[in-house]
Design a protein around this motif. Structure first.
Motif, PDB file in Angstrom:
ATOM      1  N   GLN A  70      -7.874 -20.761  28.105  1.00  0.00           N
ATOM      2  CA  GLN A  70      -7.956 -19.696  28.054  1.00  0.00           C
ATOM      3  C   GLN A  70      -9.427 -18.972  28.933  1.00  0.00           C
ATOM      4  OE1 GLN A  70      -5.907 -16.993  27.272  1.00  0.00           O
ATOM      5  NE2 GLN A  70      -7.855 -16.422  28.469  1.00  0.00           N
TER       6      GLN A  70
ATOM      7  N   THR B 172      -6.242 -24.509  23.811  1.00  0.00           N
ATOM      8  CA  THR B 172      -5.489 -23.438  23.621  1.00  0.00           C
ATOM      9  C   THR B 172      -6.831 -22.355  24.103  1.00  0.00           C
ATOM     10  OG1 THR B 172      -4.270 -23.217  21.954  1.00  0.00           O
ATOM     11  CG2 THR B 172      -4.629 -20.823  22.848  1.00  0.00           C
ATOM     12  N   GLU B 173      -8.079 -22.699  23.233  1.00  0.00           N
ATOM     13  CA  GLU B 173      -9.266 -22.346  23.869  1.00  0.00           C
ATOM     14  C   GLU B 173      -9.915 -22.171  25.098  1.00  0.00           C
ATOM     15  OE1 GLU B 173     -11.403 -20.869  19.439  1.00  0.00           O
ATOM     16  OE2 GLU B 173     -11.196 -22.421  20.774  1.00  0.00           O
TER      17      GLU B 173
ATOM     18  N   ASN C 256      -0.426 -18.244  30.597  1.00  0.00           N
ATOM     19  CA  ASN C 256      -1.204 -16.845  30.089  1.00  0.00           C
ATOM     20  C   ASN C 256      -1.410 -16.319  31.218  1.00  0.00           C
ATOM     21  OD1 ASN C 256      -0.958 -15.101  28.196  1.00  0.00           O
ATOM     22  ND2 ASN C 256      -2.500 -15.811  27.543  1.00  0.00           N
TER      23      ASN C 256
END
Length: 296
Positions: A111, A107-108, A41
């Motif tokens: 990130q 996911t965190e 991402n």
């Protein structure tokens, strides 16, 4: 099969991939972990334009790997070591933080690692454009000793610089000598912009974001002594070159805030005091010396 024609050699994609893997390996395991998270991402909004394709919306991997390869050169190894050290410190801080968050999702986690990679990539591109750092010795001398050495080296000291050296409250020196890695650049190098002017406050803040620190006051006279043929840098300063030292300002005898400036005029070498307020604007071509950020 790719056709040959004058001026073009066929691309060996396998070799190119090997070269990229080798480059990533040189950047270190910590970056490779963050790079994998970032690729899932990628955040392109804060990356320098040099790392984006012409559309301004997609990542230019070729430019990234070219910048990364430059850091492997012997002249840039100090910057590579700095980046490896800082991402190690940031990963350690992140791990300690995440251990206190038992409910954090994968996911965190990714990130947050992606954000570390983004900062690393931005700094990497910045340092790849600079000249190698200049190492001098700072500290270990009093203001009086520095002033004496400047005089013995036939270096002119302006009235402003002399008043700064005599300001016992603000001009302080460290007792022990230390090696200082100085990063010399032009204002346009910080912002990758050769048109706009920036305030001193903006310049100092941008430099901090990219991993640079303000110099201690003693760096001004120490850099002046080093930057001559008889000095440790063994370099002759060109005539009409004036380099400002990024530092906390020291007031002169009139109460005006100044920074040291190292220059050479037609009357020889000078240690001067330049008057910048934090709202003073410096041109893109203004030359400044910062210090490479030290470890925590």
């Amino acid at each position: 099969m790719e056709h040959r024609y004058p001026g073009k050699e066929p691309v060996n994609q396998e070799q190119e991939q090997i070269n990229r893997q080798e480059t990533l390996a040189k950047l270190g395991d910590n970056f490779s972990i963050c790079w994998d998270a970032w690729q899932q991402n990628p955040n392109l909004t804060s990356l320098p334009s040099a790392l984006l394709n012409k559309d301004g919306k997609t990542f230019n991997e070729k430019s990234f790997f070219e910048s990364a390869a430059k850091l492997s050169n012997s002249s840039h190894l100090k910057y590579l070591e700095y980046l490896q050290r800082t991402i190690q410190e940031e990963m350690d801080d992140l791990s300690a933080k995440q251990e206190k968050q038992p409910n954090i999702t994968e996911t965190e986690r990714n990130q947050e690692m992606s954000e570390l990679a983004n900062a690393f990539i931005t700094k990497l591109e910045f340092f790849s454009r600079l000249s190698s750092p200049e190492q001098i010795t700072g500290g270990g001398k009093t203001a009086a000793e520095l002033e004496t050495e400047l005089g013995q080296a036939n270096i002119n000291i302006s009235d402003y610089a002399q008043e700064m050296l005599h300001n016992k409250k603000e001009f302080k020196t460290s007792k022990e000598p230390e090696q200082v890695d100085l990063v010399r650049l032009k204002v346009k190098d910080l912002f990758n912009n050769d048109i706009q002017v920036y305030t001193v406050a903006d310049i100092y803040q941008k430099a901090k974001e990219l991993g640079l620190e303000l110099c201690q006051a003693e760096v001004g006279p120490a850099y002046r002594l080093a930057y001559q043929l008889e000095g440790s840098l063994k370099k002759e300063q060109p005539i009409d070159e004036w380099v400002r030292v990024a530092m906390k300002q020291i007031v002169d005898g009139d109460g005006d805030p100044r920074v040291f400036e190292v220059g050479r005029g037609h009357r020889g070498l000078w240690l001067d005091g330049y008057w910048p307020g934090l709202e003073d604007r410096w041109t893109p071509e203004s030359e400044v010396v910062f210090r490479l950020a030290s470890s925590k």
